[in-house]
Design a protein around this motif. Sequence first.
Motif, PDB file in Angstrom:
ATOM      1  N   UNK A  22      72.477  86.821  45.674  1.00  0.00           N
ATOM      2  CA  UNK A  22      73.075  87.211  46.921  1.00  0.00           C
ATOM      3  C   UNK A  22      73.795  85.981  47.649  1.00  0.00           C
ATOM      4  N   UNK A  23      73.098  84.893  47.590  1.00  0.00           N
ATOM      5  CA  UNK A  23      73.543  83.823  48.571  1.00  0.00           C
ATOM      6  C   UNK A  23      73.444  82.412  47.690  1.00  0.00           C
ATOM      7  N   UNK A  24      74.190  82.249  46.681  1.00  0.00           N
ATOM      8  CA  UNK A  24      74.184  81.029  45.958  1.00  0.00           C
ATOM      9  C   UNK A  24      74.641  79.978  46.534  1.00  0.00           C
ATOM     10  N   UNK A  25      74.006  78.732  46.298  1.00  0.00           N
ATOM     11  CA  UNK A  25      74.318  77.393  46.828  1.00  0.00           C
ATOM     12  C   UNK A  25      75.094  76.747  45.720  1.00  0.00           C
ATOM     13  N   UNK A  26      74.625  76.819  44.439  1.00  0.00           N
ATOM     14  CA  UNK A  26      75.224  76.116  43.270  1.00  0.00           C
ATOM     15  C   UNK A  26      75.852  76.957  42.373  1.00  0.00           C
ATOM     16  N   UNK A  27      76.975  76.402  41.765  1.00  0.00           N
ATOM     17  CA  UNK A  27      77.873  77.235  40.763  1.00  0.00           C
ATOM     18  C   UNK A  27      77.594  76.611  39.407  1.00  0.00           C
ATOM     19  N   UNK A  28      77.457  77.603  38.378  1.00  0.00           N
ATOM     20  CA  UNK A  28      77.687  79.140  38.821  1.00  0.00           C
ATOM     21  C   UNK A  28      76.380  79.617  39.337  1.00  0.00           C
ATOM     22  N   UNK A  54      68.209  78.760  36.369  1.00  0.00           N
ATOM     23  CA  UNK A  54      68.297  77.422  37.222  1.00  0.00           C
ATOM     24  C   UNK A  54      69.568  77.674  38.037  1.00  0.00           C
ATOM     25  N   UNK A  55      68.903  76.912  39.263  1.00  0.00           N
ATOM     26  CA  UNK A  55      70.248  76.821  40.245  1.00  0.00           C
ATOM     27  C   UNK A  55      69.423  76.990  41.822  1.00  0.00           C
ATOM     28  N   UNK A  56      70.421  76.811  42.878  1.00  0.00           N
ATOM     29  CA  UNK A  56      69.836  76.644  44.148  1.00  0.00           C
ATOM     30  C   UNK A  56      70.462  78.104  44.881  1.00  0.00           C
ATOM     31  N   UNK A  57      69.564  78.669  45.849  1.00  0.00           N
ATOM     32  CA  UNK A  57      70.131  79.964  46.659  1.00  0.00           C
ATOM     33  C   UNK A  57      69.380  80.097  47.808  1.00  0.00           C
ATOM     34  N   UNK A  58      69.905  80.759  48.742  1.00  0.00           N
ATOM     35  CA  UNK A  58      69.158  81.025  50.098  1.00  0.00           C
ATOM     36  C   UNK A  58      68.585  82.221  50.004  1.00  0.00           C
ATOM     37  N   UNK A  59      67.377  82.222  50.489  1.00  0.00           N
ATOM     38  CA  UNK A  59      66.600  83.202  50.620  1.00  0.00           C
ATOM     39  C   UNK A  59      66.937  84.307  51.788  1.00  0.00           C
TER      40      UNK A  59
END
Length: 118
Positions: A22-28, A54-59
């Motif tokens: 829902x709140x991605x930080x990295x693309x894709x 794999x990637x980053x996102x906000x909780x």
Amino acid sequence: MPITILSQSAQCQALTPSGPVGAPITEPACVTQTLEVPLEGAGNNRSGLWAVSIGRFSRHLANAEVMHILSGECTFTPTGGEAQPIKAGDTLFFPANTTGVWDIKTPLRKVYVVMAAE
């Protein structure tokens, strides 16, 4: 009341695509898969298996959550806190309204119970 057994849940193939986080930080954006497991008598609590790439996102989940990591490795950095290393075999208890950033290093799979909001 029947019980549900997910044999070898770390390798369960029954998860279905459930879209990007829902709140991605990295693309894709990280992509998720889910297998919801209805649990009679659990009220509005939700449970099942969840996997993320794999990637980053906000909780952004406001609910309390209990999870057990089946596979993968990541860190979770609570807002205003230090990065916490997390790996397969770890069990986490998130109070309601915990915010922060997930950094998924290797594909992650967990068993989860999301508590219904009060």
